[in-house]
Write a protein that holds these residues in place. Sequence first.
Motif, short mmCIF file in Angstrom:
data_model
loop_
_atom_site.label_atom_id
_atom_site.label_comp_id
_atom_site.label_asym_id
_atom_site.label_seq_id
_atom_site.Cartn_x
_atom_site.Cartn_y
_atom_site.Cartn_z
N GLU A 94 9.06 12.47 -3.24
CA GLU A 94 9.73 13.50 -2.45
C GLU A 94 8.74 14.45 -1.77
N GLY A 95 7.58 14.64 -2.36
CA GLY A 95 6.64 15.61 -1.81
C GLY A 95 5.68 15.06 -0.77
N VAL A 96 5.81 13.76 -0.46
CA VAL A 96 4.86 13.14 0.46
C VAL A 96 5.59 12.24 1.45
N PHE B 274 0.83 -1.21 0.00
CA PHE B 274 0.00 0.00 0.00
C PHE B 274 0.86 1.26 0.00
N ILE B 275 1.91 1.28 0.85
CA ILE B 275 2.72 2.50 0.97
C ILE B 275 3.86 2.56 -0.04
N GLU B 276 4.13 1.47 -0.74
CA GLU B 276 5.29 1.43 -1.65
C GLU B 276 5.35 2.60 -2.63
N PRO B 277 4.22 3.01 -3.25
CA PRO B 277 4.30 4.14 -4.19
C PRO B 277 4.76 5.45 -3.56
N LEU B 278 4.66 5.57 -2.22
CA LEU B 278 5.05 6.81 -1.55
C LEU B 278 6.54 6.86 -1.20
N PHE C 60 -4.88 8.07 -4.69
CA PHE C 60 -3.83 7.58 -5.58
C PHE C 60 -3.37 6.18 -5.13
N LEU C 61 -3.15 5.99 -3.83
CA LEU C 61 -2.68 4.70 -3.32
C LEU C 61 -3.72 3.59 -3.54
N ILE C 62 -5.00 3.93 -3.34
CA ILE C 62 -6.07 2.95 -3.55
C ILE C 62 -6.11 2.54 -5.02
N MET C 63 -6.01 3.51 -5.91
CA MET C 63 -6.04 3.20 -7.34
C MET C 63 -4.84 2.35 -7.76
N LYS C 64 -3.67 2.63 -7.20
CA LYS C 64 -2.47 1.85 -7.52
C LYS C 64 -2.63 0.39 -7.08
#
Length: 307
Positions: free
Chosen positions: A134-136, A126-130, A300-304
């Motif tokens: 850099e902005g999050v 779930f958190i991997e895309p973050l 965004f995370l849910i969609m990913k």
Amino acid sequence: MVEYHHKNRYCKAMQRLNHHHLFVFWTFAKTSSFTKTADSLSIAQSAVTSQVKLLEEALRLKLIDRTNPRRPQISEDGRKVLEYADSIFESSRELINWATKGSLSKKRTVRIGAISGLSRNFQFEFIEPLIKEEGVKFDITTGDQENLIQMLSDHRLDVVLSSRNADPDHKIQLHSHVITKSPLLFVIAKNAAPKSKKEITSLLEKHSIFIPGRHFEAKPELDAYLEKFKAVRIAGEVDDVALLRILAMRSGEIVIMPEMGVRNDIESGTVQVLSKLTTIEQRFYAITRQKKEPNPEVKFLIMKMKD
């Protein structure tokens, strides 16, 4: 003339909205306690209550339900005001950062709640895309579902990750996004696995089993399935997926658990799959407050995860 009066009413409304009073209310929402709010802001408790009342008068809204004086609760209107307050004070932090450091940082924090015992693989995915954004940045709080949902209701979290659906009778509307599903597996440590492939029925005659506990959503279906095996011996029921994984690796007995929780051990050869239940699965949820759109980063995370 009409436009003038419209602007005049807007200006008067802005004059009534005291941002300090809004900040006091916003701080109260994080603690649900007038005493803790007073301590946090280094002001008297009477000042907290009076300033919140002034804000209510200015907005002509009831922001706090004081039916139970010992446990005041944020009202539905109060929660809507908090959504605006979150945005206002986030912008204030950006302004202060720009004024003091000479640059306008737009780094946002995604506040995530994860129920205790939830699959670490699921949390990571779930958190991997973050991780490289850099902005999050993200904060993860673990706890029981009831407390995390309360934090979500009080705008202290943006999303709650869970293996259980949200209670439909909760006092505020919540939305449970099913973002992935995982089939149940019969697994056992590699060093305890049979040398040749055998039917699960014969294996259950020799081994005890550990199964998901009472919080597993498909528990009735799993129990009904296991009733077909006359010789099944249940050694324990466990809600914690991480503990089920340890039992799979070390107990020498058969464990029924979601594939998501033991995937890495299967790939490394530490654990062997004996059978797969295609008709019973574990659902994983991202629970958000019910509104048209969730926090942009959460969306965004849910969609990913759903891709």
